[in-house]
Enzyme design. Structure first.
Site: not given
Length: 455
Positions: A214, A399, A433
């Site tokens: 991320s 995601d 994610h």
């Protein structure tokens, strides 16, 4: 022969989050956790105790030694404006003897794992055992970024206050125009990059493979851009800040629409490996003509105002005092609800202590990303000129990050036509994610295959 980014699928079992064990803490439980819950250090240890490496070292035939360390670092004041000593916190998985550890460090057999925004090194706890088993001659280090977790948390401060201040830099690419650098973004990247470089020097590591998730993926790329000689391979896990689309006069632009199911990702899930045969070796499965920027939507004037005033979302948790544990449990019990109870409780408390710790590095996000999470200096415009190592771009099939941008980044690198800059792209099934937590087996497999792939 140039490697082509190829979407992959698997039937590997994963952890589902469609069923919750319990909704959240009761008010009484939250009050007791606020008063008597484990400290941040204790909660991290609770998480690490879930691994075989820590709880049962004999499982690895004493091949590794693990340790939790605070590594003193020295960062120039031009990057981190503080007079206090600094350290980066690490979980180290090293060879059984110091001599073998140094040999691995000298040979570049090192994996460095960097977490994302608001997280900490403990979020990788499910991956440590599997990656270690696949990298028997390597050292693995999971770090807390400066200003996060149990690393030093100095006041976040950069010299440039206005996001409008820029400078021009000549591009090394023959077909590219000069690059516009936003000074505040550059200084923010350096705030993290220089601390990681100071850690590398303190550990006497020649070079390493760098993984970032991320926002940690964005910062890992920034490190690789600035110190290419130190990065052997780059692993981008659902990275933030890849996609283009930000313009200064559209500060309210966003890609919140990506929270919806992406029909193109669904196509990959359904059609599987034969999709690549249909499309051919060089076509993007998300769009068979050209890369498209994510859809932009207004996030509203109030959100835009608070973002540009650099308000931290974690201030809500901190200000909730005795209700903080319950507030966090509304997320953590959903996110980790399918984990065994001991793991769920450890990750809940670890998350809570991480969220309410002294604010620091979290304030960087509003400098790097514009309101709505579009990067002010997107990675997609920089990889061709600045990335000098092989890379892999990994996303979950559910995601919310813009996976087509990762695919385009991989294709940009592969079109250069150099074997030493090959790029891969993978969509991991049954994952969101936090792909490394959702489908541990498949994720570890992708990472290990990429690391072991010869240049």
């Amino acid at each position: 022969m140039t490697s082509t980014a190829t979407p992959t699928t698997s039937t590997t079992e994963s952890t589902s989050h469609t069923k919750h064990v319990r909704p959240s803490l009761t008010y009484k439980e939250a009050f007791l956790q606020y008063l008597y819950g484990p400290s941040q250090q204790e909660s991290e240890q609770m998480v690490l105790n879930q691994t075989q490496l820590v709880s049962n070292p004999a499982h690895f035939d004493n091949h590794f030694r693990t340790s939790v360390n605070d590594v003193p670092i020295t960062v120039a004041k031009e990057y981190v404006h503080t007079k206090q000593p600094l350290h980066l916190h690490e979980f180290a998985i090293e060879q059984a003897s110091p001599a073998l550890t140094q040999t691995a460090n000298d040979n570049g057999n090192v994996l460095v794992m960097m977490h994302g925004y608001g997280a900490g090194l403990g979020f990788f706890y499910k991956n440590f055992d599997g990656l270690s088993a696949g990298l028997r001659d390597w050292n693995i280090y999971a770090l807390d970024w400066l200003g996060y977790g149990l690393s030093s948390r100095p006041k976040f401060s950069i010299q440039t206050a206005k996001m409008s201040e820029t400078r021009q830099v000549a591009s090394a690419a023959t077909d590219a125009k000069s690059e516009t650098v936003i000074k505040a973004v550059e200084e923010t990247e350096n705030w993290f990059v220089e601390s990681l470089e100071a850690w590398r020097r303190a550990k006497n590591i020649k070079s390493f493979t760098l993984m970032g998730h991320s926002m940690g993926g964005y910062l890992a790329a920034a490190y690789a851009f600035k110190y290419p000689e130190n990065v052997n391979k780059l692993i981008m896990v659902s990275p933030a800040g890849v996609e283009t689309g930000y313009t200064p006069d559209l500060d309210e632009s966003s890609f919140l629409s990506l929270f919806r199911k992406d029909s193109q990702i669904e196509q990959i899930k359904e059609k599987g490996p034969e999709l690549q045969e249909e499309l051919g070796p060089n076509l993007n499965p998300y769009n068979d003509t050209k890369y498209q920027e994510p859809e932009r939507r207004s996030v509203g004037k109030l959100f835009n105002y608070l973002w540009n005033k650099h308000m931290s979302p974690f201030v809500i948790v901190r200000s909730s005092t005795i209700f903080g544990p319950k507030l966090v449990s509304n997320w953590s019990y959903w996110r980790f609800g399918r984990f065994p109870e001991a793991e769920r409780e450890a990750m809940h408390m670890y998350s809570y202590r991480t969220f309410v710790a002294r604010p620091s590095g979290e304030y960087a996000i509003t400098r790097i990303l514009a309101p709505g999470a579009l990067a002010r200096m997107p990675l997609l415009t920089r990889v061709q000129d600045k990335l000098k190592c092989p890379s892999v771009w990994i996303y979950g099939d559910n995601d919310w990050m813009h996976a087509p941008s990762g695919y385009e980044a991989a294709n940009i690198m592969n079109r250069i036509g150099r074997r030493d800059l090959f790029a891969e792209f993978h969509v991991v099934p049954k994952a969101g994610h936090h792909v490394y937590l959702d489908n541990v087996g498949k994720f570890n497999s992708v990472v290990l295959n990429f690391i072991k792939r010869k240049v």
